[in-house]
Design an enzyme around this catalytic site. Structure first.
Site, mmCIF file in Angstrom:
data_model
loop_
_atom_site.group_PDB
_atom_site.id
_atom_site.type_symbol
_atom_site.label_atom_id
_atom_site.label_comp_id
_atom_site.label_asym_id
_atom_site.label_seq_id
_atom_site.Cartn_x
_atom_site.Cartn_y
_atom_site.Cartn_z
ATOM 1 N N SER A 38 0.833 -1.204 0.000
ATOM 2 C CA SER A 38 0.000 0.000 0.000
ATOM 3 C C SER A 38 0.869 1.257 0.000
ATOM 4 C CB SER A 38 -0.929 0.005 1.212
ATOM 5 O OG SER A 38 -1.856 -1.048 1.138
ATOM 6 N N PRO A 112 -5.402 -8.358 -3.337
ATOM 7 C CA PRO A 112 -4.940 -8.969 -2.081
ATOM 8 C C PRO A 112 -3.943 -10.081 -2.380
ATOM 9 C CG PRO A 112 -7.339 -8.854 -2.169
ATOM 10 C CD PRO A 112 -6.834 -8.539 -3.538
ATOM 11 N N ASP A 168 15.599 1.128 4.615
ATOM 12 C CA ASP A 168 15.983 2.102 5.638
ATOM 13 C C ASP A 168 16.012 1.483 7.035
ATOM 14 O OD1 ASP A 168 13.140 1.933 5.085
ATOM 15 O OD2 ASP A 168 12.864 3.456 6.646
ATOM 16 N N LEU A 468 -36.775 -37.843 -8.874
ATOM 17 C CA LEU A 468 -36.231 -38.405 -7.638
ATOM 18 C C LEU A 468 -36.330 -39.931 -7.622
ATOM 19 C CD1 LEU A 468 -37.827 -35.918 -5.088
ATOM 20 C CD2 LEU A 468 -35.399 -36.014 -5.736
ATOM 21 N N SER A 541 -30.423 -38.490 -12.686
ATOM 22 C CA SER A 541 -29.691 -37.390 -13.356
ATOM 23 C C SER A 541 -30.006 -36.059 -12.683
ATOM 24 C CB SER A 541 -30.012 -37.339 -14.851
ATOM 25 O OG SER A 541 -31.391 -37.448 -15.110
#
Length: 633
Positions: A38, A112, A168, A468, A541
């Site tokens: 960032s 991200p 640094d 079913l 199916s």
């Protein structure tokens, strides 16, 4: 343009006109929250002369949501705003930041970096020319560094900046920098990254971002902006062979007939011989047309309209290629696939595949292996879950022109789309075609399906019963076959339980196994219909995608879907095989209607409510439906 007010339409138009002639570089930043991503993006936006933020980018101040002049930005506020986005999940997809310098325009994909967001990084990197991989100088090369680098390599990004950040905090140590660069170089070579430019920097302090810092006198390379402004990212595509997927074809009734698209490889000039694939027809380029006039040549990245010297058939999805450097044409490939769907990949399930401007149907086989992106370890797998990467074989429903992804990302990459939800569920990269794709050819025969139909006295048909367990499918199918037999029809009944004793004996009842079972049954039913039979296929199916795929494969005129619509309460009361009782006791897993879903047909040819319709009446209705379709007299 104002210094702090939100950009209005006139400002945007002025911006685009002012910078239209500059080349553009797309890049992605990789690194964990603690690596300073960032801060780096904030510094780039702050230091650039003009910031032009995408509407999806949300900084704390509404006045800075779309764009402001660089000198009007507060650096701390800008970085805080970018970090807040990540904490709030605003960039879970991809946020694109736009900025410009004196020499170039830039689009940076801000995604991200965590493992659970692999699919988001893939989305952002899919069009990137370069990756900036950040490393915290205090921590060195981490597992996450290796993971990001692997994904960058996988996605074909060849230019990498290794940004050794927060120097640094280690006293601008040359020794620390060189140790990290040395460690990373060995890993980069292992995964094929050979264009890595290491830069020591402090994003917070601005060291080596826009110019070389006096804090690192031992470093003689370019600053980050200098490198981004000068890196040549088009050399590979320009030197490769000419490729242009056709996006649009002018109407044939117009005097001007051209074929529009973006050149994705090589160079094309008037007079060049080109071939149209997959048809294989050849012609010569007559003109290269743009809104600003004709061009002497068009290179990779340029959108143009090409006219040909000959009147040949060209359609959207075709690819114009150099006649002297042809791509492959195949329908079966080995590919690396990044799975991006919430639901796991199901082997042999049909998905819509977009490759270039062509849309085909694709099926993925069981993965050969999946890759642990943290360790690069290859492990066995039966499927792929969200954010997993695997190597699989994939087959298309027809041959397509292609290049290996490593040679051309546009002609070697594809996306997979769920047929029902229309969401992107996978991204793929072709490694090579499978040898069997070239060696297996369709054998022509003299006695065809029409001849067999004449011999039998009726047209072939597949009556597909779905519903079913306990709905009454098999009972109705059996009664229907008895009636058709009495009418002199040639039939065969494919029953779900019977098929499981042979053709599907190696399959269980997981979602993946159910998909494979229906795929096998579909192929068998198609062969039987080709033989001229009326096939009665009685299977639960449960998934709409497989039933729709069966319809597409077999053809609308030969496919008659019968939904045996019985409420689960009624089916469970009947329970002729005792399966519901077992499922309720937890003795039978993945039972449709209990712990596995059933997707009802949306537009079946017939719907039979067995609570009000007896099997004999249902069979009679189907016979009348077959008569109305011209299957039987």
């Amino acid at each position: 343009m104002t210094h702090s007010s939100t950009l209005i339409a006139e400002d945007i138009e002025q911006y685009l006109e002012q910078h239209a002639t500059k080349s553009m570089l797309r890049f992605i930043t990789c690194g964990s929250v603690d690596d300073g991503k960032s801060t780096l993006i904030g510094r780039l936006l702050y230091e650039s002369k003009l910031v032009f933020e995408d509407q999806l980018s949300a900084l704390e101040s509404d006045s800075k949501k779309v764009g402001t002049q660089g000198e009007g930005l507060d650096f701390a506020l800008l970085v805080d705003g970018l970090a807040a986005e990540r904490e709030q999940g605003i960039t879970i997809d991809v946020a694109y930041r736009y900025f410009t310098t004196e020499r170039r325009k830039f689009v940076v994909a801000d995604t991200p970096g965590h493992e659970q967001y692999t699919r988001n990084m893939v989305t952002g990197a899919s069009t990137a020319d370069l990756a900036v991989i950040l490393i915290d100088a205090r921590k060195g090369v981490l597992t996450q560094t290796r993971r990001h680098s692997y994904l960058v390599s996988l996605l074909g990004i060849r230019h990498v900046v290794l940004a050794v950040n927060k120097l640094d905090l280690v006293g601008y140590s040359q020794e620390v920098f060189e140790r990290i660069v040395g460690e990373y170089a060995g890993f980069a070579a292992e995964i094929g990254l050979d264009r890595v430019v290491p830069i020591p920097m402090s994003a917070y302090c601005g060291d080596n971002l826009t110019e070389r810092s006096p804090n690192t006198p031992w470093y003689q390379g370019p600053s980050l902006i200098e490198h981004l402004e000068t890196v040549d990212i088009g050399d590979d595509l320009r030197t490769g062979p000419f490729r242009m997927p056709v996006q649009w074809v002018n109407r044939p009734d117009l005097d001007f007939r051209g074929f529009a698209g973006q050149v994705v490889g090589g160079v094309v000039r008037p007079g060049d011989r080109v071939r149209v694939l997959p048809s294989g027809k050849e012609s010569t380029v007559a003109r290269i047309v743009t809104m600003d006039g004709d061009l002497e040549e068009a290179t990779a990245g340029r959108s143009v309209t090409i006219t040909l010297a000959d009147e040949i058939d060209v359609s959207r999805g075709d690819v114009l290629v150099s006649a002297d450097a042809l791509p492959g044409i195949a329908d079966q490939f080995e590919a690396q696939i990044v799975w991006m769907g919430e639901a796991e990949m199901l082997p042999e399930r049909p998905y819509v595949c977009q490759i270039g401007t062509m849309t085909v149907q694709a099926r993925i086989t069981k993965p050969k292996y999946k890759v642990n992106v943290n360790t690069l370890e290859q492990t066995a797998a039966n499927t792929l879950a969200l954010n997993e990467i695997g190597v699989c074989n994939i087959s298309f429903d027809r041959p397509v022109p292609f290049d290996a992804y490593t040679e051309n990302r546009d002609t070697g990459g594809f996306i997979l789309v769920d047929r029902l939800t229309n969401t992107t569920v996978g991204a793929g990269m072709i490694a090579h075609s499978l040898r069997r794709s070239d060696n297996i050819h369709w054998q022509a025969v003299d006695v065809d399906d029409e001849a067999r139909s004449l011999l039998k006295g009726h047209r072939p048909q597949i009556v597909w019963f779905t519903g079913l367990s306990g709905s009454g499918k098999s009972t109705i199918a059996n009664e229907l076959e008895r009636r058709l037999y009495a009418l002199g029809c040639h039939t065969y009944l494919l029953d779900g339980d019977n098929v499981r004793h042979g053709l599907g004996r190696d399959l269980g009842f997981t979602e993946a196994d159910r998909v494979e079972n229906i795929r096998r049954v579909t192929e068998v039913a198609r062969l039987m219909a080709d033989a001229g039979l009326i096939v009665l296929a009685s299977f639960i199916s449960p998934f709409r995608a497989e039933r729709d795929a069966a319809r597409e494969l077999i053809g609308e005129d030969r496919f008659c879907e019968v939904f045996v619509d019985t409420p689960i309460e009624v089916a469970e009361q009947r329970d002729p095989k005792g399966l519901y009782r077992k499922a309720r006791r937890g003795e039978l897993a993945n039972f449709t209607g209990i712990d596995s879903p059933y997707e009802s047909p949306e537009s079946p040819e017939l719907r039979i409510d067995t609570t009000v319709t007896a099997s004999a009446e249902a069979a009679a209705q189907i016979v009348e439906k077959l008569r109305s379709r011209g299957v039987i007299a």
